[in-house]
Design an enzyme around this catalytic site. Sequence first.
Site, short mmCIF file in Angstrom:
data_model
loop_
_atom_site.label_atom_id
_atom_site.label_comp_id
_atom_site.label_asym_id
_atom_site.label_seq_id
_atom_site.Cartn_x
_atom_site.Cartn_y
_atom_site.Cartn_z
N SER A 42 47.56 18.44 -2.37
CA SER A 42 46.64 18.84 -1.37
C SER A 42 45.46 19.04 -0.66
N GLY B 181 30.63 14.17 -0.55
CA GLY B 181 30.79 13.14 0.34
C GLY B 181 31.63 13.41 1.99
N LEU C 76 56.61 23.94 -8.15
CA LEU C 76 55.65 25.22 -8.32
C LEU C 76 54.81 25.18 -8.40
N LEU D 241 40.32 26.46 4.63
CA LEU D 241 39.04 27.14 5.29
C LEU D 241 39.73 28.66 6.29
N PRO E 145 32.02 31.67 3.62
CA PRO E 145 31.32 30.21 2.66
C PRO E 145 31.11 29.54 3.91
N VAL E 146 30.29 28.57 4.01
CA VAL E 146 30.57 27.56 4.98
C VAL E 146 29.80 26.43 4.46
N TYR E 147 30.31 24.82 4.62
CA TYR E 147 30.08 24.62 3.86
C TYR E 147 28.77 23.70 4.48
N TYR F 181 41.56 12.59 -2.80
CA TYR F 181 43.04 13.43 -2.74
C TYR F 181 42.78 12.25 -1.55
N THR G 35 48.36 12.41 5.89
CA THR G 35 47.11 12.48 6.79
C THR G 35 45.86 11.97 7.52
N ASP G 36 45.58 12.21 8.34
CA ASP G 36 44.16 11.95 8.88
C ASP G 36 42.77 11.06 8.15
N GLU G 37 43.27 12.15 7.03
CA GLU G 37 41.91 12.00 5.92
C GLU G 37 41.84 10.55 5.76
N SER H 233 44.26 9.15 -3.11
CA SER H 233 45.47 8.76 -3.65
C SER H 233 46.47 9.12 -2.27
N LYS H 234 46.35 9.63 -0.83
CA LYS H 234 47.37 9.80 0.22
C LYS H 234 47.46 8.16 0.66
P1 NAD Z 1 50.20 22.92 -0.62
O1 NAD Z 1 49.34 22.32 -1.54
O2 NAD Z 1 50.55 24.32 0.22
O3 NAD Z 1 52.01 22.74 -1.01
C1 NAD Z 1 52.30 21.73 -1.72
C2 NAD Z 1 53.92 21.62 -2.80
O4 NAD Z 1 53.78 20.17 -3.45
C3 NAD Z 1 53.98 23.06 -3.55
O5 NAD Z 1 55.11 23.69 -3.05
C4 NAD Z 1 53.85 21.91 -4.63
O6 NAD Z 1 53.98 23.00 -5.49
C5 NAD Z 1 54.50 21.00 -4.98
N1 NAD Z 1 54.28 20.51 -5.56
C6 NAD Z 1 53.05 19.55 -5.99
N2 NAD Z 1 53.44 19.15 -7.17
C7 NAD Z 1 54.64 18.73 -7.38
C8 NAD Z 1 54.68 17.45 -8.22
N3 NAD Z 1 54.89 16.91 -8.77
N4 NAD Z 1 56.34 18.26 -7.97
C9 NAD Z 1 57.08 18.89 -6.79
N5 NAD Z 1 56.43 19.26 -6.76
C10 NAD Z 1 55.23 18.84 -5.99
O7 NAD Z 1 50.70 21.27 0.63
P2 NAD Z 1 50.24 21.32 2.16
O8 NAD Z 1 48.73 21.30 2.55
O9 NAD Z 1 51.91 22.36 2.25
O10 NAD Z 1 50.99 19.93 2.17
C11 NAD Z 1 52.08 19.40 2.44
C12 NAD Z 1 51.89 18.07 2.50
O11 NAD Z 1 51.33 17.76 3.88
C13 NAD Z 1 50.68 17.63 1.78
O12 NAD Z 1 51.42 15.90 1.32
C14 NAD Z 1 50.04 17.00 2.61
O13 NAD Z 1 49.08 16.19 1.94
C15 NAD Z 1 50.10 16.89 3.77
N6 NAD Z 1 49.28 16.55 4.83
C16 NAD Z 1 48.16 18.34 4.89
C17 NAD Z 1 48.07 19.19 5.67
C18 NAD Z 1 47.45 19.98 5.31
O14 NAD Z 1 46.70 20.37 6.83
N7 NAD Z 1 47.37 21.37 5.50
C19 NAD Z 1 47.94 17.61 6.84
C20 NAD Z 1 47.63 16.64 6.73
C21 NAD Z 1 48.54 16.31 5.95
O1 DAU Z 2 42.87 16.73 7.82
C1 DAU Z 2 43.82 17.08 7.11
C2 DAU Z 2 44.14 17.58 5.61
O2 DAU Z 2 43.37 18.98 5.86
C3 DAU Z 2 45.06 18.23 4.78
O3 DAU Z 2 45.40 16.38 4.58
C4 DAU Z 2 44.19 17.99 3.89
O4 DAU Z 2 45.51 18.81 2.58
C5 DAU Z 2 44.16 19.40 4.32
O5 DAU Z 2 43.55 20.91 2.65
C6 DAU Z 2 42.72 19.87 5.05
O6 DAU Z 2 41.51 19.14 4.61
P1 DAU Z 2 40.52 20.28 4.63
O7 DAU Z 2 39.22 19.81 3.75
O8 DAU Z 2 39.66 19.33 6.29
O9 DAU Z 2 40.74 20.96 4.70
P2 DAU Z 2 39.89 22.58 4.04
O10 DAU Z 2 40.30 23.29 4.80
O11 DAU Z 2 39.42 22.85 2.42
O12 DAU Z 2 38.33 22.62 4.52
C7 DAU Z 2 38.40 22.49 6.03
C8 DAU Z 2 36.39 22.53 6.73
O13 DAU Z 2 35.92 23.22 6.70
C9 DAU Z 2 35.95 21.08 5.82
O14 DAU Z 2 34.69 20.31 6.35
C10 DAU Z 2 35.57 22.35 4.82
C11 DAU Z 2 35.20 23.43 5.65
N1 DAU Z 2 34.87 24.60 4.63
C12 DAU Z 2 36.19 24.19 3.42
C13 DAU Z 2 36.08 25.56 2.39
C14 DAU Z 2 37.85 25.65 1.65
C15 DAU Z 2 33.85 25.16 4.07
O15 DAU Z 2 32.82 24.77 4.74
N2 DAU Z 2 33.95 26.47 2.98
C16 DAU Z 2 34.93 26.55 2.45
O16 DAU Z 2 35.60 27.59 1.73
#
Ligand code: NAD
Ligand code: DAU
Length: 354
Positions: free
Chosen positions: A83, A292, A33, A198, A213-215, A158, A132-134, A161-162
């Site tokens: 994440s 980056g 949490l 986003l 906000p669009v980066y 990020y 993740t695909d990242e 680390s993944k």
């Molecule tokens: P999120 O940030 O919404 O949730 C992460 C959860 O992990 C939270 O509930 C947090 O409390 C818990 N957590 C964090 N550190 C912890 C710890 N030390 N011990 C136990 N619990 C802990 O993340 P998400 O977007 O749901 O992503 C989940 C997984 O999927 C991640 O591993 C992320 O890398 C991967 N992923 C996410 C996306 C995406 O678009 N969100 C895409 C591909 C893969």
């Molecule tokens: O590709 C999978 C990944 O997708 C996951 O592994 C990550 O956990 C998840 O956070 C996500 O990463 P991104 O960096 O792609 O997601 P985010 O929503 O932060 O940003 C999506 C795109 O939008 C990215 O190109 C950055 C841009 N952005 C993001 C924010 C927060 C903006 O332009 N403005 C913003 O305010």
Amino acid sequence: MILVTGGAGFIGANFVLDWLRDGDEPVVNADKLTYAGNAETLAPLSSDERHVFVREDICDRAAMDALFSTYKPRAVVHFAAESHVDRSIHGPGEFVQTNVVGTFTLLEAARAYWGTLSGAERDAFRFLHVSTDEVFGSLGPADAAFSEVTAYAPNSPYSASKAASDHFVRAYHHTYGLPTLTTNCSNNYGPYQFPEKLIPLTLINALAGKRLPVYGDGSNVRDWLYVGDHCAAIRTVLARGTPGETYNIGGWNEKKNIEVVRTLCALLDELRPAAGGARYESQIEFVKDRPGHDQRYAIDATKIERELGWRPAETFETGLRKTVQWYLDHAAWVQGVTSGSYRHWIEKHYAPQS
Ligand code: NAD
Ligand code: DAU
């Protein structure tokens, strides 16, 4: 039963809710949490005996050992992670701790427990690592999409680390024979996503009359997948994936960020018109780019389709419409997560440039 880590976060909670909707196998849900974990999301399960929630840190070896010996899970589905890319740029330490040390700790606990099993139980055990695909880095406009054999080239703290966690999972299969599965998925969207990302950030800011906000110039491309489709893919890999293999998961939905934001604005214009007929698009503001910033992600998801028969059910249009409607219908959930530490992050990260 299965052990889920990070099941109070966005994808983990969707996974647990879908799992218990579709079947009766119990879940022990271990989540620290952090700011991203939300017990409120799991409220529908509060009196469901099939769901056991434990507030634990995956870096705590004794706690992880106790979970394995108490609940004797047949499988682990490991979501817990830090994440958010922008947070990893502001403070990478927590990402190394949870994503690398935490995954290592969980692997050690799983390996110790698996070592006590024999026969069919030992053969059937699975450790599914959600990644993740990242980890594959950034594509140019004409490059082929990421496949399972694309070389790792992570660019942010990020993704580094993944990538490290993926390597440990691979090594535990190769060295110790632990029956691991790794999934590398593209960008998810859908209900219960924390509004630092986003799509929910855009929706919440738009409704509050704030800037969107669009980066950079908004030309960065992501491959969007509805979260329910990701959860279905994970269930598929858990049930039928081959130990030691990795599976790419994606939506076949490459979109420029600016296109995503404009589509969200158009959906809001239709579903929740702004007062006075103003267009939400007028709130878009191009802001300083992410350091980056990866230009393009795209997933080639043919392996999981060919070998396991999974394909996304939602198109970008159907998934996004559902998502916008969900955020409109769940103002109380949004209110709950956009207080305190959330406001602090937004003020710090989006502070005007001097
Ligand atoms: P999120 O940030 O919404 O949730 C992460 C959860 O992990 C939270 O509930 C947090 O409390 C818990 N957590 C964090 N550190 C912890 C710890 N030390 N011990 C136990 N619990 C802990 O993340 P998400 O977007 O749901 O992503 C989940 C997984 O999927 C991640 O591993 C992320 O890398 C991967 N992923 C996410 C996306 C995406 O678009 N969100 C895409 C591909 C893969
Ligand atoms: O590709 C999978 C990944 O997708 C996951 O592994 C990550 O956990 C998840 O956070 C996500 O990463 P991104 O960096 O792609 O997601 P985010 O929503 O932060 O940003 C999506 C795109 O939008 C990215 O190109 C950055 C841009 N952005 C993001 C924010 C927060 C903006 O332009 N403005 C913003 O305010």
